[in-house]
Design an enzyme around this catalytic site. Structure first.
Site, PDB file in Angstrom:
ATOM      1  N   GLY A  69      30.055  31.909  42.413  1.00 26.51           N
ATOM      2  CA  GLY A  69      31.167  31.037  41.930  1.00 26.51           C
ATOM      3  C   GLY A  69      32.395  31.243  41.737  1.00 26.51           C
ATOM      4  CD  GLN A  70      32.157  35.677  41.982  1.00 28.37           C
ATOM      5  OE1 GLN A  70      31.516  34.920  42.498  1.00 28.37           O
ATOM      6  NE2 GLN A  70      31.541  36.605  41.480  1.00 28.37           N
ATOM      7  CE  LYS A  71      41.553  29.004  41.332  1.00 28.43           C
ATOM      8  NZ  LYS A  71      41.691  28.450  40.046  1.00 28.43           N
ATOM      9  CB  SER A  72      38.158  34.852  45.502  1.00 29.76           C
ATOM     10  OG  SER A  72      36.764  35.626  45.353  1.00 29.76           O
ATOM     11  CG  LEU A  73      33.054  34.291  46.308  1.00 28.67           C
ATOM     12  CD1 LEU A  73      31.588  34.742  45.819  1.00 28.67           C
ATOM     13  CD2 LEU A  73      32.938  35.045  47.805  1.00 28.67           C
TER      14      LEU A  73
END
Length: 184
Positions: A69-73
């Site tokens: 769920g990281q912003k980059s993903l």
């Protein structure tokens, strides 16, 4: 979900479902999956990419996709939408700072054509932590009552203790099976 997918699933003897688990980073997606599967939850690190678990529950074969769920993903989430029967949206109930982010991301998922018709289960996770928002408070913040495009349910839970994970999953399976599978 297209008509051919529905017809194919109706004919399957083995009831196989694809569940997609999404949410902001650190919401507890992997912990929920491991706890549900009876695995050790002491050594969990952030998911960089995705995990897939295939589990048997109540006569169903569940293919659960746990996506980081990281912003980059998040821009890659759409790569996992195809053929999704159920969407599990995990919320960190103790993270009041990111509730608006959480609401925005959920709303963007609900307009995705490839998720149309997918049943939505919202796990209000970390209910065991002091200061966690209640399910009703999260229902308001996420504006869940405005959702008309999907069948949905919010379930307060704790991935660490396992509390209320099964009732949530059981509701999800009941809703999906009432839409997809015919009586034997």
């Amino acid at each position: 979900m297209g008509l051919l997918t529905i017809l194919k699933k109706m004919k399957q003897k083995e009831r196989e479902l694809r569940l997609l688990m999404l949410g902001l980073d650190n919401a507890g997606k992997t912990t929920i999956l491991k706890k549900f599967n009876g695995e050790d939850i002491d050594t969990i690190s952030p998911t960089l990419g995705f995990n897939i678990k295939t589990l048997e529950h109540r006569g169903f074969k569940l293919n659960i996709w746990d996506v980081g769920g990281q912003k980059s993903l998040r821009s890659y989430w759409r790569n996992y939408f195809e053929s999704t029967d159920g969407l599990i949206w995990v919320v960190d109930s103790a993270d009041r700072q990111r509730m608006q982010d959480c609401q925005r991301e959920l709303q963007s998922l609900l307009v995705e054509e490839r998720l149309a018709g997918a049943t939505l289960l919202i796990f209000a996770n970390k209910q065991d932590l002091p200061g966690a928002l209640s399910s009703n408070a999260i229902r308001e913040v996420l504006e869940l009552d405005s959702i008309r495009s999907h069948h949905w349910c919010i379930q307060g839970c704790s991935a660490v203790t396992g509390e209320n994970l099964l009732p949530g999953i059981d509701w999800l399976l009941d809703d999906i099976s009432s839409r997809i599978f015919t009586a034997d």
